[in-house]
Design a protein around this motif. Sequence first.
Motif, PDB file in Angstrom:
ATOM      1  N   GLY A  11       0.801  -1.215   0.000  1.00  0.00           N
ATOM      2  CA  GLY A  11       0.000   0.000   0.000  1.00  0.00           C
ATOM      3  C   GLY A  11       0.834   1.265   0.000  1.00  0.00           C
ATOM      4  N   ASP A  12       2.137   1.135   0.214  1.00  0.00           N
ATOM      5  CA  ASP A  12       3.010   2.316   0.230  1.00  0.00           C
ATOM      6  C   ASP A  12       4.132   2.126  -0.780  1.00  0.00           C
ATOM      7  OD1 ASP A  12       4.125   4.771   0.941  1.00  0.00           O
ATOM      8  OD2 ASP A  12       5.183   3.968   2.662  1.00  0.00           O
ATOM      9  N   ALA A  13       5.358   2.065  -0.312  1.00  0.00           N
ATOM     10  CA  ALA A  13       6.525   2.013  -1.195  1.00  0.00           C
ATOM     11  C   ALA A  13       7.557   1.055  -0.635  1.00  0.00           C
ATOM     12  CB  ALA A  13       7.127   3.416  -1.324  1.00  0.00           C
ATOM     13  N   THR A  14       8.681   0.996  -1.301  1.00  0.00           N
ATOM     14  CA  THR A  14       9.823   0.220  -0.823  1.00  0.00           C
ATOM     15  C   THR A  14      10.844   1.197  -0.264  1.00  0.00           C
ATOM     16  OG1 THR A  14       9.445  -1.492  -2.481  1.00  0.00           O
ATOM     17  CG2 THR A  14      11.629  -1.406  -1.499  1.00  0.00           C
ATOM     18  N   TYR A  15      11.393   0.849   0.877  1.00  0.00           N
ATOM     19  CA  TYR A  15      12.404   1.682   1.525  1.00  0.00           C
ATOM     20  C   TYR A  15      13.680   0.877   1.684  1.00  0.00           C
ATOM     21  CZ  TYR A  15       8.507   4.736   2.685  1.00  0.00           C
ATOM     22  OH  TYR A  15       7.423   5.567   2.603  1.00  0.00           O
ATOM     23  N   GLN A  16      14.800   1.575   1.648  1.00  0.00           N
ATOM     24  CA  GLN A  16      16.082   0.940   1.908  1.00  0.00           C
ATOM     25  C   GLN A  16      16.840   1.768   2.926  1.00  0.00           C
ATOM     26  OE1 GLN A  16      18.187   0.746  -1.806  1.00  0.00           O
ATOM     27  NE2 GLN A  16      18.946   2.830  -1.681  1.00  0.00           N
ATOM     28  N   ILE A  17      17.789   1.121   3.576  1.00  0.00           N
ATOM     29  CA  ILE A  17      18.603   1.822   4.558  1.00  0.00           C
ATOM     30  C   ILE A  17      19.530   2.782   3.821  1.00  0.00           C
ATOM     31  CG2 ILE A  17      20.461   0.145   4.736  1.00  0.00           C
ATOM     32  CD1 ILE A  17      19.624   0.836   7.943  1.00  0.00           C
ATOM     33  N   SER A  18      19.689   3.973   4.335  1.00  0.00           N
ATOM     34  CA  SER A  18      20.498   4.997   3.694  1.00  0.00           C
ATOM     35  C   SER A  18      21.987   4.748   3.911  1.00  0.00           C
ATOM     36  CB  SER A  18      20.119   6.372   4.251  1.00  0.00           C
ATOM     37  OG  SER A  18      20.979   7.368   3.745  1.00  0.00           O
ATOM     38  N   GLN A  19      22.770   5.097   2.930  1.00  0.00           N
ATOM     39  CA  GLN A  19      24.228   5.035   3.053  1.00  0.00           C
ATOM     40  C   GLN A  19      24.723   6.089   4.045  1.00  0.00           C
ATOM     41  OE1 GLN A  19      26.360   2.924   1.421  1.00  0.00           O
ATOM     42  NE2 GLN A  19      24.700   1.878   0.377  1.00  0.00           N
ATOM     43  N   ASP A  20      23.935   7.139   4.270  1.00  0.00           N
ATOM     44  CA  ASP A  20      24.333   8.259   5.126  1.00  0.00           C
ATOM     45  C   ASP A  20      23.853   8.127   6.568  1.00  0.00           C
ATOM     46  OD1 ASP A  20      25.434   9.427   2.837  1.00  0.00           O
ATOM     47  OD2 ASP A  20      23.549  10.433   2.343  1.00  0.00           O
ATOM     48  N   ILE A  21      23.330   6.983   6.960  1.00  0.00           N
ATOM     49  CA  ILE A  21      22.783   6.808   8.303  1.00  0.00           C
ATOM     50  C   ILE A  21      23.876   6.987   9.363  1.00  0.00           C
ATOM     51  CG2 ILE A  21      23.068   4.302   8.268  1.00  0.00           C
ATOM     52  CD1 ILE A  21      20.397   4.121   9.799  1.00  0.00           C
ATOM     53  N   LYS A  22      23.528   7.666  10.447  1.00  0.00           N
ATOM     54  CA  LYS A  22      24.460   7.932  11.547  1.00  0.00           C
ATOM     55  C   LYS A  22      23.792   7.582  12.880  1.00  0.00           C
ATOM     56  CE  LYS A  22      27.509  10.153   8.941  1.00  0.00           C
ATOM     57  NZ  LYS A  22      27.915   9.276   7.901  1.00  0.00           N
ATOM     58  N   LYS A  23      24.586   7.087  13.812  1.00  0.00           N
ATOM     59  CA  LYS A  23      24.053   6.719  15.125  1.00  0.00           C
ATOM     60  C   LYS A  23      23.461   7.917  15.853  1.00  0.00           C
ATOM     61  CE  LYS A  23      26.934   2.681  15.842  1.00  0.00           C
ATOM     62  NZ  LYS A  23      27.914   1.996  16.670  1.00  0.00           N
ATOM     63  N   TYR A  24      24.117   9.058  15.769  1.00  0.00           N
ATOM     64  CA  TYR A  24      23.611  10.226  16.494  1.00  0.00           C
ATOM     65  C   TYR A  24      22.279  10.706  15.923  1.00  0.00           C
ATOM     66  CZ  TYR A  24      25.747  13.087  12.788  1.00  0.00           C
ATOM     67  OH  TYR A  24      26.108  13.642  11.581  1.00  0.00           O
ATOM     68  N   THR A  25      22.050  10.501  14.631  1.00  0.00           N
ATOM     69  CA  THR A  25      20.763  10.856  14.036  1.00  0.00           C
ATOM     70  C   THR A  25      19.655   9.969  14.604  1.00  0.00           C
ATOM     71  OG1 THR A  25      21.855  11.550  11.996  1.00  0.00           O
ATOM     72  CG2 THR A  25      19.495  11.135  11.877  1.00  0.00           C
ATOM     73  N   LEU A  26      19.959   8.691  14.776  1.00  0.00           N
ATOM     74  CA  LEU A  26      18.977   7.778  15.359  1.00  0.00           C
ATOM     75  C   LEU A  26      18.602   8.241  16.766  1.00  0.00           C
ATOM     76  CD1 LEU A  26      20.430   4.343  14.197  1.00  0.00           C
ATOM     77  CD2 LEU A  26      18.564   5.655  13.160  1.00  0.00           C
ATOM     78  N   GLY A  27      19.590   8.647  17.544  1.00  0.00           N
ATOM     79  CA  GLY A  27      19.327   9.159  18.892  1.00  0.00           C
ATOM     80  C   GLY A  27      18.485  10.425  18.861  1.00  0.00           C
ATOM     81  N   ASP A  28      18.788  11.322  17.929  1.00  0.00           N
ATOM     82  CA  ASP A  28      18.020  12.566  17.789  1.00  0.00           C
ATOM     83  C   ASP A  28      16.559  12.303  17.451  1.00  0.00           C
ATOM     84  OD1 ASP A  28      20.297  14.049  18.261  1.00  0.00           O
ATOM     85  OD2 ASP A  28      20.595  14.650  16.166  1.00  0.00           O
ATOM     86  N   LEU A  29      16.314  11.244  16.693  1.00  0.00           N
ATOM     87  CA  LEU A  29      14.952  10.921  16.274  1.00  0.00           C
ATOM     88  C   LEU A  29      14.170  10.131  17.315  1.00  0.00           C
ATOM     89  CD1 LEU A  29      15.610  10.040  12.538  1.00  0.00           C
ATOM     90  CD2 LEU A  29      14.367  12.019  13.426  1.00  0.00           C
ATOM     91  N   GLY A  30      14.826   9.712  18.388  1.00  0.00           N
ATOM     92  CA  GLY A  30      14.126   8.994  19.457  1.00  0.00           C
ATOM     93  C   GLY A  30      14.307   7.495  19.448  1.00  0.00           C
ATOM     94  N   PHE A  31      15.219   6.985  18.642  1.00  0.00           N
ATOM     95  CA  PHE A  31      15.508   5.554  18.671  1.00  0.00           C
ATOM     96  C   PHE A  31      16.152   5.210  20.009  1.00  0.00           C
ATOM     97  CE2 PHE A  31      15.037   6.056  14.165  1.00  0.00           C
ATOM     98  CZ  PHE A  31      14.755   4.803  13.651  1.00  0.00           C
ATOM     99  N   ILE A  32      15.819   4.055  20.544  1.00  0.00           N
ATOM    100  CA  ILE A  32      16.364   3.580  21.813  1.00  0.00           C
ATOM    101  C   ILE A  32      17.130   2.296  21.533  1.00  0.00           C
ATOM    102  CG2 ILE A  32      15.776   2.706  24.109  1.00  0.00           C
ATOM    103  CD1 ILE A  32      13.276   4.494  23.960  1.00  0.00           C
ATOM    104  N   THR A  33      18.268   2.125  22.183  1.00  0.00           N
ATOM    105  CA  THR A  33      19.068   0.919  21.998  1.00  0.00           C
ATOM    106  C   THR A  33      18.514  -0.196  22.868  1.00  0.00           C
ATOM    107  OG1 THR A  33      20.995   2.334  21.679  1.00  0.00           O
ATOM    108  CG2 THR A  33      21.412   0.002  22.035  1.00  0.00           C
ATOM    109  N   ASN A  34      18.264  -1.369  22.264  1.00  0.00           N
ATOM    110  CA  ASN A  34      17.770  -2.503  23.039  1.00  0.00           C
ATOM    111  C   ASN A  34      18.945  -3.346  23.548  1.00  0.00           C
ATOM    112  OD1 ASN A  34      18.586  -4.158  20.896  1.00  0.00           O
ATOM    113  ND2 ASN A  34      16.513  -4.590  20.198  1.00  0.00           N
ATOM    114  N   ASN A  35      18.662  -4.448  24.240  1.00  0.00           N
ATOM    115  CA  ASN A  35      19.710  -5.272  24.830  1.00  0.00           C
ATOM    116  C   ASN A  35      20.646  -5.891  23.799  1.00  0.00           C
ATOM    117  OD1 ASN A  35      18.700  -4.737  27.346  1.00  0.00           O
ATOM    118  ND2 ASN A  35      17.504  -6.617  27.489  1.00  0.00           N
TER     119      ASN A  35
END
Length: 112
Positions: A11-35
Amino acid sequence: MAFKQQVSIPGDATYQISQDIKKYTLGDLGFITNNAGAYVLHRSLEPEKALANAIQLKVTVNKELTGFKLSTVSAGDLARIDIFNHAQATNMVQLYQFFMTELVARGVLEKI
C-alpha cells in the motif's frame, strides 16, 4: 524477521537503509538501543491513545547500521496491522507518511 536492506510496505513504497545513516541521528529521532544493541523506534499512529494501547509504526535498525525492519504493529507489538485497509486509515496513513518522510529527510531511510 531478519534485518533487510530493503523493505516493501503493501500500500506504500519500498524503503532501503540509507548510506548516510548515523548513530547520532537515530538518537536525535528517538531511537532507543535494546539489549542486543539494535536501535528501536516506536511511533503511535493513534495519537488519542497512549503508546502502549495504540497501533504503532515500529522501525528497528541493527547495531551495524546495515539492515532494518519496518512494520505497523498492534498495541503490545503482538500482530502486524495493515493500516491502509483499516477503518481509520486516513488518519493513520497521514501520520505514517509524516514519520516516514522525517526518516527519509534525516538520512535514515531512502524511498525507492
